[in-house]
Design an enzyme around this catalytic site. Structure first.
Site, PDB file in Angstrom:
ATOM      1  N   ASN A   1      -1.113  -7.746  -3.745  1.00 40.30           N
ATOM      2  CA  ASN A   1      -1.764  -6.889  -4.732  1.00 40.30           C
ATOM      3  C   ASN A   1      -0.781  -5.961  -5.441  1.00 40.30           C
ATOM      4  O   ASN A   1       0.276  -5.636  -4.910  1.00 40.30           O
ATOM      5  CB  ASN A   1      -2.823  -6.024  -4.044  1.00 40.30           C
ATOM      6  CG  ASN A   1      -2.208  -5.153  -2.962  1.00 40.30           C
ATOM      7  OD1 ASN A   1      -1.782  -5.650  -1.932  1.00 40.30           O
ATOM      8  ND2 ASN A   1      -2.156  -3.853  -3.180  1.00 40.30           N
TER       9      ASN A   1
ATOM     10  N   GLU B   1       0.818  -1.221   0.000  1.00 42.00           N
ATOM     11  CA  GLU B   1       0.000   0.000   0.000  1.00 42.00           C
ATOM     12  C   GLU B   1       0.845   1.261   0.000  1.00 42.00           C
ATOM     13  O   GLU B   1       0.322   2.364  -0.031  1.00 42.00           O
ATOM     14  CB  GLU B   1      -0.945  -0.005   1.208  1.00 42.00           C
ATOM     15  CG  GLU B   1      -2.203  -0.804   0.970  1.00 42.00           C
ATOM     16  CD  GLU B   1      -1.912  -2.258   0.672  1.00 42.00           C
ATOM     17  OE1 GLU B   1      -2.393  -2.753  -0.368  1.00 42.00           O
ATOM     18  OE2 GLU B   1      -1.208  -2.915   1.463  1.00 42.00           O
TER      19      GLU B   1
ATOM     20  N   ASP C   1      -7.789  -5.182  -4.717  1.00 38.51           N
ATOM     21  CA  ASP C   1      -6.863  -5.496  -3.626  1.00 38.51           C
ATOM     22  C   ASP C   1      -6.955  -6.962  -3.208  1.00 38.51           C
ATOM     23  O   ASP C   1      -6.829  -7.293  -2.034  1.00 38.51           O
ATOM     24  CB  ASP C   1      -7.120  -4.583  -2.416  1.00 38.51           C
ATOM     25  CG  ASP C   1      -6.135  -4.847  -1.283  1.00 38.51           C
ATOM     26  OD1 ASP C   1      -4.941  -4.956  -1.553  1.00 38.51           O
ATOM     27  OD2 ASP C   1      -6.587  -4.957  -0.127  1.00 38.51           O
TER      28      ASP C   1
END
Length: 666
Positions: free
Chosen positions: A322, A238, A364
């Site tokens: 992801n 992220e 995700d």
């Protein structure tokens, strides 16, 4: 303060003046609004069940302390987080069984002193329990060695990690456990160090830096030792962190090999021996050409989950996370090799095959979940398979020698895709759910945490069933453009999560991978975020966010016993035999992780898109639980225990109560 016994020299030269303050400022904002997790020989009539899924029809040899694979077959111990290389989490102990589980009582307890998410699996080797705390409290990532029968403290080791790491930890400051081999305990610290500790004394043997918190890198996964190599993956997708798996020499800490998830073949360790099953995966440098220019450099694909190992094929298996950013409009292409199951040579790291489960991932849907290695009869033929309960909601059964998908069936409610094309291995897209800039896409199921996240399953060779703790959530998603700044959030999406159809948010189920069907399921109010354990006594264990630790009949899901702890559960239950001859079950109590951080950290539960959207799904959790740090160890009443003090009386329920209180769906 902790009572430190034989605490050793701290990791040195790890704080960077100035950088820590900057990271700390970024951390506060990120933690408030953007946190997210990614996370036998049997007695009696059973004579031929092996805990290794590669040899389920052969008796296990006597444990060789110099052979970790053989040591993992000793049913009295629990020497690696997943129980064995096949990731079965099955124990051949049967002293605790369906008849007497109701007599479980607390044997002893121990506080880790850090009230954040307790996701780690304890290890038990030679009657010593090794347990590690999260990156919190006065001694982050502290390791404790305890007498596994009495709970007495033998030693503790307290590193002094870079405090800036907590500011870039996407999904709570958790750790998922330790590794053991050859008299050494191996620790990953959140600030990207791997440490070897003498298992007898707690003395530090070596430490190696693997990443940089200033780039957003952290480490939360439990390492695994294979053939003298400590295998470790990184976190931080992220924040645009480029994912890798690294192998260290267990005796020196030197890097032996590193395999990236994105980039040119030379970085991904793809060579002439790489033979993927599907034709669209055959080509040069696909880890570059499937991205926009230079997108692979900040493309995610981290590896913070589980690693399996097949000694016969000498292959390790794991899944990558992801792609970055979440906003898929900024990264046209298949974005290889993110959300991919890899098979690699354990000695060199060279890729043998790869299987992207969610090319050009939209939601995700990491695929860091465990791969359970089994030999199953599929369509009348015995196949060496891996079972991957995927984030995308499909239960994959894959030939682990070739990477061919044999089946992929939905095990939860799915709207994000319309199925899996077995001819290509690709998901069948649902165009109505494709994110577009400025548009809110509603009713995407499963939500970003997937139908199941990191919380590991367990396999019973007795019942031929896989026991799956998972969530039942949907979401609304709105994509937005985002720029990359090292060490800061690189997401580009606003997410609001909520319960799926039926109103429940979690499930514990039994899945038959041969019949390709759910046999039974228990619906829970909150996501089931613990791992699970199943035993030869036909008892399966799991915990809930609202503080219940449960034992159920592995054959039909009937509740046998439950215990209400001081804090919710996000940990991993284990079992072992003490020197007193009693079987013990241990688990850490302490709510946290991605779904539980709203109850353990300073996050406003009224902000539904906090914690990257998970607050919307669990905003009522603070009314049920707050943070905790308690190690709970249970045994049957009436035997010798670690304490002669009166024990609490855990509540229990019969089958009728289970139907009424836990919505058992058959």
């Amino acid at each position: 303060m902790y009572r430190l016994a034989n605490a050793r020299t701290a990791l040195s030269q790890r704080n960077k003046p100035g950088a820590g303050l900057i990271r700390g400022a970024i951390a506060a904002a990120f933690l408030r609004n953007h946190i997210r997790s990614r996370i036998l020989l049997l007695s009696g009539a059973i004579a031929l069940i092996a805990t290794s899924a590669f040899a389920q029809t052969h008796a296990a040899p006597a444990a060789d302390p110099a052979d970790l694979d053989a040591l993992s077959r000793d049913q009295n111990q629990w020497v690696m987080a997943p129980r064995d290389y096949a990731n079965t989490r099955f124990s051949g102990l049967d002293q605790i069984n369906t008849r007497d589980a109701v007599q479980l009582r607390v044997g002893w307890t121990f506080s880790l002193g850090a009230d954040r998410g307790q996701e780690a699996a304890p290890l038990i080797v030679n009657n010593t329990m090794y347990v590690v705390g999260p990156y919190a409290g006065p001694h982050p990532n502290q390791v404790f060695a305890l007498d596994a029968t009495t709970g007495d403290l033998k030693w503790s080791y307290a590193p002094k990690p870079d405090t800036a790491a907590q500011g870039v930890a996407c999904c709570d400051v958790v750790t998922r456990g330790l590794a053991y081999d050859q008299g050494k305990v191996f620790l990953n610290t959140l600030d990207n160090y791997s440490v070897a500790i003498d298992a007898d004394s707690g003395r530090e043997l070596w430490h190696t830096k693997l990443g940089d918190v200033n780039e957003g890198q952290t480490i939360t996964m439990a390492p695994l030792v294979v053939k003298g190599k400590v295998l470790i993956g990184n976190s931080g997708g992220e924040l645009g962190v480029r994912g890798w798996v690294t192998a260290l020499d267990e005796n020196t800490g030197q890097i032996v090999w590193r395999a990236y998830s994105t980039g040119p073949d030379s970085d991904v360790l793809i060579g002439s021996d790489f033979k993927p099953f599907y034709n669209w995966l055959k080509g040069k440098d696909l880890g570059v050409t499937s991205w926009p220019p230079d997108g692979w450099k900040t493309g995610g694909g981290t590896m913070w989950g589980w690693i399996s190992y097949d000694p016969a094929l000498n292959l390790i298996y794991y899944g990558s996370a992801n792609p970055g950013p979440w906003n898929s409009n900024q990264r046209p292409g298949d974005n290889l090799w993110t959300t991919t199951v890899f098979a690699r040579d354990a000695d060199t790291g060279a890729a043998r095959w790869a299987l992207p489960l969610n090319p050009h991932d939209l939601f995700d849907h990491d695929e860091i979940n465990e791969n359970v290695l089994l030999d199953l009869e599929i369509n009348g033929q015995l196949r060496k398979v891996l079972i991957h309960p995927a984030r995308n909601g499909y239960m994959y059964v894959v030939d682990r020698a070739t990477g061919e998908i044999l089946s992929a069936d939905a095990y939860d409610h799915i709207t994000a895709t319309k199925g899996i094309d077995l001819k290509t291995g690709r998901p069948i897209s649902n165009g109505e759910k494709a994110p577009a800039l400025g548009k809110t896409v509603e009713d995407v199921c499963p939500a970003a945490p997937g139908a199941k996240d990191w919380q590991p399953t367990a396999w019973s060779p007795r019942n031929k069933l896989l026991y799956v703790p998972h969530q039942h959530l949907c979401m609304n998603l709105k994509a937005s453009d985002v720029g990359y700044i090292a060490g800061t959030p690189f997401v580009g999406a606003a997410v609001d999560m909520y319960s799926g159809p039926g109103g429940y948010r979690g499930e514990f189920m039994a899945w038959d991978p041969v019949k390709r069907t759910k046999l039974w399921a228990i619906h829970e109010n909150f996501p089931v975020w613990t791992g699970t354990l199943v035993t030869a006594g036909d008892v399966a264990f799991y915990g809930t966010l609202d503080r219940w630790f449960k034992a159920v009949d592995a054959r039909n899901g009937t509740l046998l016993w439950q215990f209400r702890a001081g804090s919710g559960f996000v940990g991993q239950p284990v079992t072992y035999k003490g020197t007193d001859g009693a079987q013990y079950v241990a688990i850490l109590s302490g709510v946290g992780g991605w779904p539980g951080v709203v109850a353990a950290a300073k996050i406003d539960p009224r902000v539904r898109n906090g914690a990257l959207g998970f607050v919307g799904a669990t905003q009522d959790l603070p009314a049920y639980s707050s943070g905790g740090s308690e190690l709970l160890v249970f045994k049957l009443a009436g035997g010798q225990s670690g304490s002669d003090a009166p024990q609490p009386n855990p509540s229990h329920a019969n089958g009728a109560q289970l139907e009424a209180g836990n919505a058992l769906a058959r």
